[in-house]
Design a protein around this motif. Structure first.
Motif, mmCIF file in Angstrom:
data_model
loop_
_atom_site.group_PDB
_atom_site.id
_atom_site.type_symbol
_atom_site.label_atom_id
_atom_site.label_comp_id
_atom_site.label_asym_id
_atom_site.label_seq_id
_atom_site.Cartn_x
_atom_site.Cartn_y
_atom_site.Cartn_z
ATOM 1 N N LEU A 27 23.574 -73.788 56.159
ATOM 2 C CA LEU A 27 23.046 -74.004 56.573
ATOM 3 C C LEU A 27 23.581 -75.778 57.187
ATOM 4 C CD1 LEU A 27 19.689 -75.592 57.977
ATOM 5 C CD2 LEU A 27 19.485 -76.175 55.713
ATOM 6 N N LEU A 28 24.437 -76.339 56.324
ATOM 7 C CA LEU A 28 24.740 -77.637 56.635
ATOM 8 C C LEU A 28 26.087 -77.279 57.684
ATOM 9 C CD1 LEU A 28 24.923 -81.116 55.465
ATOM 10 C CD2 LEU A 28 27.098 -79.550 54.175
ATOM 11 N N TRP A 29 26.770 -76.104 58.256
ATOM 12 C CA TRP A 29 27.125 -75.743 58.793
ATOM 13 C C TRP A 29 27.277 -76.091 59.750
ATOM 14 C CZ3 TRP A 29 32.707 -76.692 59.673
ATOM 15 C CH2 TRP A 29 32.801 -75.859 60.287
ATOM 16 N N TRP A 30 25.821 -74.650 59.680
ATOM 17 C CA TRP A 30 25.131 -74.676 61.019
ATOM 18 C C TRP A 30 25.223 -76.147 61.975
ATOM 19 C CZ3 TRP A 30 20.384 -75.374 63.096
ATOM 20 C CH2 TRP A 30 20.025 -74.875 64.265
ATOM 21 N N MET A 31 24.176 -76.864 60.839
ATOM 22 C CA MET A 31 23.599 -78.199 61.284
ATOM 23 C C MET A 31 24.766 -79.169 62.171
ATOM 24 S SD MET A 31 20.894 -78.849 58.590
ATOM 25 C CE MET A 31 20.417 -80.673 59.261
ATOM 26 N N THR A 32 25.542 -79.267 61.415
ATOM 27 C CA THR A 32 27.065 -79.619 61.716
ATOM 28 C C THR A 32 27.419 -79.133 62.649
ATOM 29 O OG1 THR A 32 27.899 -80.574 59.585
ATOM 30 C CG2 THR A 32 29.551 -80.618 60.915
ATOM 31 N N VAL A 33 28.000 -78.110 62.976
ATOM 32 C CA VAL A 33 28.706 -77.707 64.473
ATOM 33 C C VAL A 33 27.325 -77.845 65.943
ATOM 34 C CG1 VAL A 33 29.258 -75.878 66.028
ATOM 35 C CG2 VAL A 33 29.830 -75.885 63.247
ATOM 36 N N SER A 34 26.164 -77.579 65.154
ATOM 37 C CA SER A 34 25.008 -77.715 66.818
ATOM 38 C C SER A 34 24.957 -79.337 66.972
ATOM 39 C CB SER A 34 23.640 -77.552 65.547
ATOM 40 O OG SER A 34 23.182 -76.179 65.563
ATOM 41 N N GLY A 35 24.907 -79.833 66.181
ATOM 42 C CA GLY A 35 25.029 -81.671 66.038
ATOM 43 C C GLY A 35 26.723 -81.779 66.888
ATOM 44 N N LEU A 36 27.457 -81.503 66.636
ATOM 45 C CA LEU A 36 29.109 -81.242 67.219
ATOM 46 C C LEU A 36 28.664 -81.347 68.865
ATOM 47 C CD1 LEU A 36 31.347 -82.826 67.001
ATOM 48 C CD2 LEU A 36 32.972 -80.329 66.896
ATOM 49 N N CYS A 37 28.185 -80.419 69.025
ATOM 50 C CA CYS A 37 27.460 -79.418 70.969
ATOM 51 C C CYS A 37 26.394 -80.363 71.417
ATOM 52 C CB CYS A 37 26.952 -78.242 70.474
ATOM 53 S SG CYS A 37 28.339 -76.706 69.651
ATOM 54 N N VAL A 38 25.402 -80.499 70.463
ATOM 55 C CA VAL A 38 24.892 -81.762 71.358
ATOM 56 C C VAL A 38 25.080 -83.580 71.317
ATOM 57 C CG1 VAL A 38 22.935 -83.389 70.638
ATOM 58 C CG2 VAL A 38 22.668 -80.491 70.258
ATOM 59 N N VAL A 39 26.571 -84.033 70.548
ATOM 60 C CA VAL A 39 27.326 -85.051 71.344
ATOM 61 C C VAL A 39 27.594 -84.582 72.003
ATOM 62 C CG1 VAL A 39 29.168 -86.735 69.957
ATOM 63 C CG2 VAL A 39 27.129 -86.005 68.170
ATOM 64 N N VAL A 40 28.870 -83.514 72.593
ATOM 65 C CA VAL A 40 30.075 -83.475 73.323
ATOM 66 C C VAL A 40 28.387 -83.575 74.690
ATOM 67 C CG1 VAL A 40 30.967 -81.757 74.456
ATOM 68 C CG2 VAL A 40 31.392 -82.339 71.487
ATOM 69 N N VAL A 41 27.463 -82.498 74.667
ATOM 70 C CA VAL A 41 26.821 -82.286 75.795
ATOM 71 C C VAL A 41 26.809 -83.677 75.741
ATOM 72 C CG1 VAL A 41 24.955 -81.059 76.892
ATOM 73 C CG2 VAL A 41 26.222 -80.140 75.141
ATOM 74 N N ALA A 42 26.132 -84.296 75.212
ATOM 75 C CA ALA A 42 24.949 -85.598 75.200
ATOM 76 C C ALA A 42 26.355 -86.970 76.352
ATOM 77 C CB ALA A 42 24.866 -86.148 74.164
ATOM 78 N N ALA A 43 28.227 -86.880 75.695
ATOM 79 C CA ALA A 43 28.774 -88.109 76.178
ATOM 80 C C ALA A 43 28.832 -87.417 77.247
ATOM 81 C CB ALA A 43 30.259 -88.104 75.614
ATOM 82 N N VAL A 44 29.430 -86.012 77.545
ATOM 83 C CA VAL A 44 29.702 -85.378 78.784
ATOM 84 C C VAL A 44 28.875 -85.522 80.089
ATOM 85 C CG1 VAL A 44 29.719 -83.097 81.013
ATOM 86 C CG2 VAL A 44 30.807 -84.083 78.578
#
Length: 153
Positions: free
Chosen positions: A87-104
């Protein structure tokens, strides 16, 4: 105490309501018990007599039972920990994807790519600087060992 009585009455009502549906299964179980009893009972009697004759076997059996219970509990703890780690890994990867999409989204693809390249070059410079530093330490140690007559690896 009233709550327990209410639950018992509800469970009894459910049991009576399901009785026509469970009757074939219960009759099958009783028939299997009647047919298997002549074969199983002599075996169980000999096991009981041997257990009564040597109580050490019972102690070993209880020890094995405790070990099996402990292993089941440890397996449960492992499964719970792995669930939380996933669960923690999934939340980390999902959060990283959200941050990258938000930055772009905020800075645009060109500016984000330029920033990523700049950060990558800075990171590689730091890595190479540290690599050269530790390589220098290693070369100094090799020089000291060779002067002292030690082994050089």
């Amino acid at each position: 105490m009233d709550i327990a009585q209410d639950y018992v009455l509800k469970a009894y009502a459910i049991y009576n309501g399901c009785e026509p549906y469970t009757r074939p299964f219960r009759s099958l179980l009783s028939e299997l018990q009647a047919r298997a009893s002549p074969f199983v009972m002599p075996f169980l009697n000999t096991v009981a007599v041997k257990a009564q004759d040597s109580p050490g076997i019972v102690s070993v059996g209880i020890l094995v039972l405790f070990i099996l219970i402990a292993l089941q509990v440890l397996n449960l703890v492992r499964r719970i920990m792995m669930w939380w780690i996933r669960l923690l890994w999934w939340m980390t990867v999902s959060g990283l994807c959200v941050v990258v999409v938000a930055a772009v989204w905020q800075r645009g693809p060109e500016r984000t790519l330029e920033d990523a390249i700049a950060w990558g070059s800075q990171l590689s410079e730091v890595w190479w600087r540290e690599y050269r530093r530790w390589e220098g330490y290693q070369n100094q140690q090799k020089g000291q060992y060779s002067k002292q007559g030690g082994y050089v690896y």
